[in-house]
Design a protein around this motif. Structure first.
Motif, PDB file in Angstrom:
ATOM      1  N   GLU A  63     -37.566  18.958 -15.175  1.00  0.00           N
ATOM      2  CA  GLU A  63     -37.865  19.838 -13.971  1.00  0.00           C
ATOM      3  C   GLU A  63     -37.019  21.384 -14.211  1.00  0.00           C
ATOM      4  O   GLU A  63     -36.632  21.704 -13.392  1.00  0.00           O
ATOM      5  CB  GLU A  63     -37.273  19.169 -12.803  1.00  0.00           C
TER       6      GLU A  63
ATOM      7  N   HIS B 138     -42.344  17.297 -11.107  1.00  0.00           N
ATOM      8  CA  HIS B 138     -43.105  16.889  -9.755  1.00  0.00           C
ATOM      9  C   HIS B 138     -44.421  17.294  -9.619  1.00  0.00           C
ATOM     10  O   HIS B 138     -44.990  16.911  -8.720  1.00  0.00           O
ATOM     11  CB  HIS B 138     -42.176  17.323  -8.569  1.00  0.00           C
TER      12      HIS B 138
ATOM     13  N   GLY C 194     -37.032   7.631 -11.786  1.00  0.00           N
ATOM     14  CA  GLY C 194     -36.256   7.377 -12.864  1.00  0.00           C
ATOM     15  C   GLY C 194     -36.645   8.177 -14.116  1.00  0.00           C
ATOM     16  O   GLY C 194     -36.077   7.978 -15.211  1.00  0.00           O
ATOM     17  N   LYS C 195     -37.344   9.376 -13.773  1.00  0.00           N
ATOM     18  CA  LYS C 195     -37.641  10.387 -14.712  1.00  0.00           C
ATOM     19  C   LYS C 195     -36.255  10.975 -15.405  1.00  0.00           C
ATOM     20  O   LYS C 195     -36.335  11.084 -16.802  1.00  0.00           O
ATOM     21  CB  LYS C 195     -38.552  11.265 -14.173  1.00  0.00           C
ATOM     22  N   SER C 196     -35.535  11.441 -14.701  1.00  0.00           N
ATOM     23  CA  SER C 196     -34.210  11.797 -15.482  1.00  0.00           C
ATOM     24  C   SER C 196     -33.531  10.743 -16.140  1.00  0.00           C
ATOM     25  O   SER C 196     -32.920  10.990 -17.320  1.00  0.00           O
ATOM     26  CB  SER C 196     -33.247  12.203 -14.276  1.00  0.00           C
ATOM     27  N   THR C 197     -33.601   9.604 -15.536  1.00  0.00           N
ATOM     28  CA  THR C 197     -32.740   8.412 -16.152  1.00  0.00           C
ATOM     29  C   THR C 197     -33.467   8.242 -17.434  1.00  0.00           C
ATOM     30  O   THR C 197     -32.803   7.935 -18.757  1.00  0.00           O
ATOM     31  CB  THR C 197     -32.740   7.139 -15.346  1.00  0.00           C
TER      32      THR C 197
ATOM     33  N   SER D 147     -39.981  11.484  -6.241  1.00  0.00           N
ATOM     34  CA  SER D 147     -38.495  11.395  -6.649  1.00  0.00           C
ATOM     35  C   SER D 147     -37.937  10.155  -6.491  1.00  0.00           C
ATOM     36  O   SER D 147     -38.383   9.145  -5.835  1.00  0.00           O
ATOM     37  CB  SER D 147     -37.791  12.292  -5.254  1.00  0.00           C
ATOM     38  N   GLY D 148     -36.968   9.760  -7.704  1.00  0.00           N
ATOM     39  CA  GLY D 148     -36.399   8.489  -7.755  1.00  0.00           C
ATOM     40  C   GLY D 148     -36.851   7.482  -8.585  1.00  0.00           C
ATOM     41  O   GLY D 148     -36.712   6.125  -8.599  1.00  0.00           O
TER      42      GLY D 148
END
Ligand SMILES: Nc1ncnc2c1ncn2[C@@H]1O[C@H](COP(=O)(O)OP(=O)(O)OP(=O)(O)O)[C@@H](O)[C@H]1O
Ligand SMILES: [Mg+2]
Lengths: 278, 263
Positions: B164, B197, B46-49, B43-44
């Protein structure tokens, strides 16, 4: 398929009972209250110019229905016109706010000023400035009814799901498409909630303005009937007019609740029965 | 040599948010037409970014993103031709399933009747025939996700981005949707970038797992998942699958600073 929805409405009988209770319980309370009132008036032999019993009020309502109904129609007309104008202008202005931050920043403070200034204080001015009584009453009622619609709709337009906004951007939707297909539907529940508040306020605004204007003659509304009955010490008639005012307020609230339910029942949480909620 | 040109290539992509967070640092990644890539990371990281940058929803602070095969519009913006599936189904609650799926087509100006024909096809392919008139709130989580997938694919995009998408679903539903997704992909061979994840999910689905490390977000390692035969339930229980999971899991653990590892 493994992910079918489970059968809903597991407890239909309970739902039915609750619906009955919702009507029955307040009705019983109302009858107890009215019965107690009538009893107190009769036992203590209270004179009817101090406190008339509900039976006398009902009789007066029937007897004076001719004059009262005319006044009722006038008050209703002003209330509905004010509410309609408030709804249209509130919606249009909220949409403008959503389109342009500059317009919002420059106009919103004035909307707040309109809202926080007591209508009783500015009603005399409006009545002096505007020659036509109906129009001045309309303006007063509108001022009171306008703000909840504006502020609620503004919140609604800003509450659209951020992922949905991204989705629209991804498909290169233009401003108009975003407004019509995303922002307005997102704002609808908020707009309707504002409308429900404003319905009652428009009536109050109309009544207050009529009180201030104090116009007599044939074209006068319920507030004037209350004033007039007060001067003439026709207290039962005053109560009858009061009953009509409250009844009108309740009817407006119920009508707008029904409208809201009809428009939202297919999709919005607020319009679902408790048993349906998941 | 079109075959050698990637669908999209990122070079030195860095993203610093206004808050000062360095979400991505020096990302080099190229994605081939028809490939199934998983982005895996804590988590955090930067995947979504990264996904939002690929979608054009967010601009990189520096670095370049090339779409060598795409046409460009008047302002020089590439026509990315993308479908996006968010972590939540992100459906319009006021619109029926059908209206939700026809949305991208109608936004593009397609006639409603034609859009409905196309959407009906896709609803059938995600096994939602008969639910066209239903509203999203009447559907289960898995069904909503299918609607979201149908909506993403109805424009026949070249690139499907999924953030996700199945994280909120129970395991049985997730396995089903994994299978269904692979089935759709094997039929149409669109390109997929799938954020997850889960080591197991990434190995099951992807031909290449891109393992990302956090603070600042960067690519730690890329693991190819070569599989002989179909990716089906037999694959899920095979020794090869377990072996791949071990490799990817080790790569993922290496991205977490030993000092920060939970005790
Ligand atoms: N809009 C934003 N403004 C400021 N910082 C942001 C923003 N979005 C993300 N970040 C920060 O950037 C970093 C990467 O975030 P991102 O959402 O891309 O991570 P992620 O890998 O998708 O995480 P997760 O698996 O939890 O979804 C995080 O430290 C986050 O706090
Ligand atoms: Mg994320």
């Amino acid at each position: 398929m493994s992910d079918e929805p489970s059968p809903e409405r597991a407890l239909p009988s309970l739902g039915g009972t609750e619906a009955w209770l919702r009507i029955l319980a307040p009705t019983v309370i109302a009858f107890l209250f009215l019965g107690g009132w009538e009893a107190v008036v009769r036992i203590n032999a209270i004179p009817h110019y101090i406190l008339p019993g509900p039976v006398l009020v009902a009789q007066t309502l029937v007897r004076d229905w001719g004059t009262l109904s005319v006044s009722l129609l006038i008050t209703l007309k002003i209330t509905f016109m004010a509410l309609s104008v408030a709804a249209v202008l509130g919606l249009v202005l909220a949409v403008l706010f959503a389109q342009s931050r500059i317009i919002e920043l420059s106009l919103f403070p004035f909307a707040v000023i309109l809202q926080v200034t007591p209508i009783v204080a500015i009603a005399p001015l409006i009545i002096i400035w505007v020659n036509d009584v109906t129009i001045s009453l309309l303006i007063c009622a509108w001022i009171v009814a306008f703000f909840p619609i504006l502020s609620n709709t503004t919140v609604g337009l800003n509450s659209a799901d951020h992922n949905l906004i991204d989705l629209f951007r991804l498909y290169r939707a233009n401003r108009w498409q975003v407004l019509v297909r995303l922002l307005l539907p997102s704002a609808l529940p908020y707009f309707l909630a504002g409308l429900r508040i404003s319905g009652g306020l428009a009536l109050i605004g109309a009544i207050v303005a009529e009180f201030v204007a104090g116009t007599g003659g044939s074209a006068s509304g319920l507030a004037y009937r209350i004033l007039e009955a007060g001067y003439q010490l026709q207290i039962p008639r005053m109560f009858a007019a009061l009953v009509l005012v409250s009844g009108t307020g309740i009817a407006i609230f119920l009508a707008l609740t029904l409208l809201s339910h009809l428009l939202l029942r297919k999709w919005h949480e607020s319009a679902m029965g408790r048993g349906d909620r998941r | 040599m079109t075959a050698d040109r990637p669908l999209v290539a990122l070079r030195g992509v860095t993203k610093r948010y206004r808050t000062g967070t360095l979400a991505l640092n020096g990302i080099d990644l190229s994605i081939r037409q028809g490939e199934f890539v998983a982005l895996l990371g804590a988590s955090g990281c930067g995947k979504s970014t990264l996904l939002r940058i690929l979608a054009g929803l967010s601009a990189p602070s520096s670095g370049s993103i090339d779409w060598p095969q795409a046409a460009h519009d008047a302002s020089g913006d590439p026509l990315r031709d993308i479908g996006f599936v968010f972590q939540e189904p992100t459906l319009m609650p006021w619109a029926s399933v059908m209206r939700n799926v026809t949305l991208p087509l109608e936004l593009a100006g397609m006639k409603r009747s034609e859009a409905e024909d196309r959407a009906a096809d896709w609803l059938a392919r995600v096994e939602l025939k008969g639910f066209e008139k239903a509203y999203p709130r009447a559907l289960s989580g898995g069904m909503k996700m299918r609607v979201s997938i149908a909506r993403a694919l109805v424009t026949r995009p070249r690139l499907l981005l999924m953030d996700e998408p199945f994280a909120a679903l129970d395991e049985i539903t997730r396995f089903r949707l994994n299978n269904d997704l692979l089935h759709l992909w094997s039929e149409d061979r669109f390109t997929v970038v799938f954020v997850t994840h889960s080591v197991f999910e990434s190995v099951f689905l992807a031909e290449r797992v891109v393992v990302m490390a956090p603070r600042p977000g960067r690519i730690a390692q890329e693991v190819g998942i070569a599989v002989e035969g179909p990716r089906d339930e037999a694959f899920r229980t095979s020794a090869a699958y377990a072996e791949h999971c071990r490799t990817v899991s080790a790569a993922l653990s290496a991205t977490i600073n030993p000092a920060e590892r939970p005790a």
